[in-house]
Design a protein around this motif. Structure first.
Motif, mmCIF file in Angstrom:
data_model
loop_
_atom_site.group_PDB
_atom_site.id
_atom_site.type_symbol
_atom_site.label_atom_id
_atom_site.label_comp_id
_atom_site.label_asym_id
_atom_site.label_seq_id
_atom_site.Cartn_x
_atom_site.Cartn_y
_atom_site.Cartn_z
ATOM 1 N N ASP A 179 0.830 -1.215 0.000
ATOM 2 C CA ASP A 179 0.000 0.000 0.000
ATOM 3 C C ASP A 179 0.859 1.257 0.000
ATOM 4 O OD1 ASP A 179 -2.304 -1.501 -0.037
ATOM 5 O OD2 ASP A 179 -2.613 -1.429 2.129
ATOM 6 N N ASN A 180 1.926 1.244 0.797
ATOM 7 C CA ASN A 180 2.837 2.402 0.821
ATOM 8 C C ASN A 180 3.525 2.590 -0.523
ATOM 9 O OD1 ASN A 180 2.237 2.987 3.489
ATOM 10 N ND2 ASN A 180 3.965 1.834 4.317
ATOM 11 N N ALA A 181 3.938 1.478 -1.131
ATOM 12 C CA ALA A 181 4.609 1.556 -2.432
ATOM 13 C C ALA A 181 3.637 2.053 -3.505
ATOM 14 C CB ALA A 181 5.169 0.185 -2.809
ATOM 15 N N ALA A 182 2.384 1.621 -3.443
ATOM 16 C CA ALA A 182 1.391 2.056 -4.426
ATOM 17 C C ALA A 182 1.107 3.547 -4.278
ATOM 18 C CB ALA A 182 0.111 1.247 -4.251
ATOM 19 N N GLN A 183 1.001 4.025 -3.041
ATOM 20 C CA GLN A 183 0.786 5.456 -2.816
ATOM 21 C C GLN A 183 1.948 6.273 -3.366
ATOM 22 O OE1 GLN A 183 0.023 5.960 1.404
ATOM 23 N NE2 GLN A 183 -2.158 6.248 0.998
ATOM 24 N N HIS A 184 3.161 5.787 -3.143
ATOM 25 C CA HIS A 184 4.344 6.497 -3.641
ATOM 26 C C HIS A 184 4.334 6.554 -5.164
ATOM 27 C CE1 HIS A 184 8.474 7.958 -3.778
ATOM 28 N NE2 HIS A 184 8.734 7.024 -4.694
ATOM 29 N N ALA A 185 3.972 5.429 -5.801
ATOM 30 C CA ALA A 185 3.946 5.387 -7.270
ATOM 31 C C ALA A 185 2.874 6.324 -7.809
ATOM 32 C CB ALA A 185 3.704 3.958 -7.744
ATOM 33 N N LEU A 186 1.710 6.345 -7.157
ATOM 34 C CA LEU A 186 0.628 7.209 -7.619
ATOM 35 C C LEU A 186 0.995 8.681 -7.446
ATOM 36 C CD1 LEU A 186 -2.369 7.277 -8.638
ATOM 37 C CD2 LEU A 186 -3.003 7.569 -6.233
ATOM 38 N N ARG A 187 1.601 9.011 -6.311
ATOM 39 C CA ARG A 187 1.920 10.404 -6.024
ATOM 40 C C ARG A 187 3.106 10.921 -6.839
ATOM 41 N NH1 ARG A 187 0.977 10.070 0.574
ATOM 42 N NH2 ARG A 187 -1.300 9.864 0.444
ATOM 43 N N SER A 188 3.805 10.000 -7.491
ATOM 44 C CA SER A 188 4.866 10.438 -8.404
ATOM 45 C C SER A 188 4.273 11.035 -9.673
ATOM 46 C CB SER A 188 5.783 9.260 -8.756
ATOM 47 O OG SER A 188 5.092 8.303 -9.551
ATOM 48 N N LEU A 189 2.964 10.771 -9.898
ATOM 49 C CA LEU A 189 2.265 11.364 -11.040
ATOM 50 C C LEU A 189 1.759 12.746 -10.647
ATOM 51 C CD1 LEU A 189 0.027 8.313 -12.065
ATOM 52 C CD2 LEU A 189 2.167 9.028 -13.153
ATOM 53 N N PRO A 190 1.723 13.689 -11.569
ATOM 54 C CA PRO A 190 1.111 14.984 -11.255
ATOM 55 C C PRO A 190 -0.373 14.806 -10.960
ATOM 56 C CG PRO A 190 1.484 14.785 -13.615
ATOM 57 C CD PRO A 190 2.164 13.603 -12.985
ATOM 58 N N VAL A 191 -0.936 15.688 -10.139
ATOM 59 C CA VAL A 191 -2.358 15.624 -9.852
ATOM 60 C C VAL A 191 -3.134 15.714 -11.166
ATOM 61 C CG1 VAL A 191 -4.300 16.757 -8.726
ATOM 62 C CG2 VAL A 191 -2.100 16.595 -7.563
ATOM 63 N N GLY A 192 -3.984 14.740 -11.410
ATOM 64 C CA GLY A 192 -4.725 14.670 -12.668
ATOM 65 C C GLY A 192 -4.004 13.864 -13.728
ATOM 66 N N GLY A 193 -2.740 13.515 -13.476
ATOM 67 C CA GLY A 193 -1.984 12.707 -14.427
ATOM 68 C C GLY A 193 -2.262 11.233 -14.214
ATOM 69 N N GLY A 194 -2.094 10.428 -15.256
ATOM 70 C CA GLY A 194 -2.441 9.022 -15.157
ATOM 71 C C GLY A 194 -1.443 8.091 -15.804
ATOM 72 N N SER A 195 -1.594 6.819 -15.495
ATOM 73 C CA SER A 195 -0.772 5.768 -16.078
ATOM 74 C C SER A 195 -1.562 4.470 -15.976
ATOM 75 C CB SER A 195 0.560 5.643 -15.330
ATOM 76 O OG SER A 195 1.392 4.679 -15.940
ATOM 77 N N SER A 196 -1.216 3.499 -16.785
ATOM 78 C CA SER A 196 -1.967 2.240 -16.748
ATOM 79 C C SER A 196 -1.619 1.461 -15.483
ATOM 80 C CB SER A 196 -1.650 1.392 -17.986
ATOM 81 O OG SER A 196 -0.349 0.835 -17.896
ATOM 82 N N LEU A 197 -2.562 0.624 -15.049
ATOM 83 C CA LEU A 197 -2.305 -0.232 -13.890
ATOM 84 C C LEU A 197 -1.124 -1.154 -14.148
ATOM 85 C CD1 LEU A 197 -5.937 -1.172 -12.793
ATOM 86 C CD2 LEU A 197 -4.212 -0.076 -11.357
ATOM 87 N N ARG A 198 -0.946 -1.578 -15.385
ATOM 88 C CA ARG A 198 0.169 -2.446 -15.732
ATOM 89 C C ARG A 198 1.504 -1.731 -15.509
ATOM 90 N NH1 ARG A 198 -0.213 -6.668 -19.033
ATOM 91 N NH2 ARG A 198 -2.100 -5.823 -20.031
ATOM 92 N N GLU A 199 1.603 -0.482 -15.987
ATOM 93 C CA GLU A 199 2.860 0.272 -15.847
ATOM 94 C C GLU A 199 3.161 0.596 -14.384
ATOM 95 O OE1 GLU A 199 2.743 2.630 -20.153
ATOM 96 O OE2 GLU A 199 1.718 3.479 -18.404
ATOM 97 N N LEU A 200 2.137 0.986 -13.641
ATOM 98 C CA LEU A 200 2.356 1.315 -12.231
ATOM 99 C C LEU A 200 2.706 0.065 -11.422
ATOM 100 C CD1 LEU A 200 -0.495 3.916 -11.623
ATOM 101 C CD2 LEU A 200 1.970 4.364 -11.628
ATOM 102 N N THR A 201 2.073 -1.054 -11.753
ATOM 103 C CA THR A 201 2.393 -2.312 -11.066
ATOM 104 C C THR A 201 3.841 -2.692 -11.319
ATOM 105 O OG1 THR A 201 0.110 -3.093 -11.249
ATOM 106 C CG2 THR A 201 1.804 -4.757 -10.863
ATOM 107 N N SER A 202 4.298 -2.525 -12.557
ATOM 108 C CA SER A 202 5.696 -2.817 -12.896
ATOM 109 C C SER A 202 6.636 -1.904 -12.128
ATOM 110 C CB SER A 202 5.902 -2.660 -14.408
ATOM 111 O OG SER A 202 7.251 -2.886 -14.760
ATOM 112 N N ALA A 203 6.259 -0.612 -11.994
ATOM 113 C CA ALA A 203 7.114 0.341 -11.275
ATOM 114 C C ALA A 203 7.204 -0.002 -9.798
ATOM 115 C CB ALA A 203 6.563 1.754 -11.457
ATOM 116 N N ILE A 204 6.129 -0.520 -9.219
ATOM 117 C CA ILE A 204 6.138 -0.881 -7.798
ATOM 118 C C ILE A 204 7.040 -2.083 -7.553
ATOM 119 C CG2 ILE A 204 4.683 -1.807 -5.931
ATOM 120 C CD1 ILE A 204 2.376 -0.136 -7.094
#
Length: 266
Positions: A179-204
């Motif tokens: 959960d902490n890693a997912a929050q960090h990955a999400l917050r690395s995106l600008p507010v309103g910015g997005g990425s696919s679940l696949r890409e974020l999962t790979s980054a985590i």
């Protein structure tokens, strides 16, 4: 004493005083239990909510699906099923109606739901279900039992919303590291910015644990789907940190108790 019984006692003595691992869900908050079985429709139990969850009882498949959807609404703070409401003029002979679900919003407002198949709303030789609910609703408002009463049918269930609600309910268990890693990955995106679940999962880098953690962020409202679509590895999620309670977002609207209509009881 048999060797088997001796071994069992030794095993029990070795167990830790504090439980570990799986924790059972909180017991159902239902005011009455649904029948154990029915020849006319299904009866079932589910575990909804966050973390370890709360056990809920259902008296039909439509109730199960409706509860999944209500559980996924971003501003629902609590759900209680099988809630008994007494009403009427004669205090010694009060009538009774059982609401299938009553939700409490984070604002404190309460909305009571009657779940019924569309075909049964008017199919009655005497008083139809809709006519019955008009009387119940008047009393519910008059006694301040709830802020609003609604009827839910299968027509109100959107297939995409229901699918996503079931996915979010399935990943409710907390995984602190993921959960902490997912929050960090999400917050690395600008507010309103997005990425696919696949890409974020790979980054985590935690595989399925990271994927589930990202879906939990959809549940809490920290993330949202960019478009109304089924949750999948290719779905794009958006950093929604500053828009948690904006109504009518494409993926998950919030519930608002509507002003009470003028009703006449007969």
């Amino acid at each position: 004493m048999s060797n088997h019984f001796r071994d069992l006692c030794h095993h029990l003595d070795a167990l830790p005083d504090e439980p570990s691992g799986i924790i059972l869900a909180t017991p159902s908050q239902a005011v009455r239990d649904v029948p154990a079985a029915s020849s006319a429709h299904c009866t079932a139990h589910s575990v909804l909510g966050d973390g370890d969850g709360v056990r809920m009882q259902h008296e039909s498949h439509l109730e199960i699906d409706s509860s999944y959807v209500l559980n996924s609404v971003r501003n629902v703070a609590n759900m209680q099923e099988q809630v008994i409401f007494h009403f009427g003029w004669d205090r010694k002979k009060l009538k009774k109606h059982i609401f299938d679900v009553v939700v409490t919003l984070i604002s404190g407002e309460r909305i009571a739901f009657a779940v019924k198949p569309e075909v049964r709303l008017y199919s009655s030789n005497k008083q139809s279900f809709v006519e019955h609910m008009q009387v119940v609703t008047w009393w519910a408002y008059e006694t301040n039992f709830v802020d609003e009463v609604r009827i839910l049918t299968e027509v109100d269930l959107d297939p995409i919303t229901l699918y996503n609600a079931k996915v979010m309910a399935a990943v409710r268990a907390v995984d602190i590291d993921a959960d902490n890693a997912a929050q960090h990955a999400l917050r690395s995106l600008p507010v309103g910015g997005g990425s696919s679940l696949r890409e974020l999962t790979s980054a985590i880098g935690l595989g399925a644990r990271g994927y589930r953690a990202l879906i939990r962020l959809l549940r809490t409202g920290e993330a949202r789907l960019q478009a109304k679509e089924r949750i999948s590895p290719d779905a794009v999620i958006v950093n929604a940190r500053d828009e948690k309670l904006i109504p009518n977002l494409p993926d998950r609207p919030v519930l608002v108790a509507e002003p009470q209509p003028a009703l006449t009881v007969v």
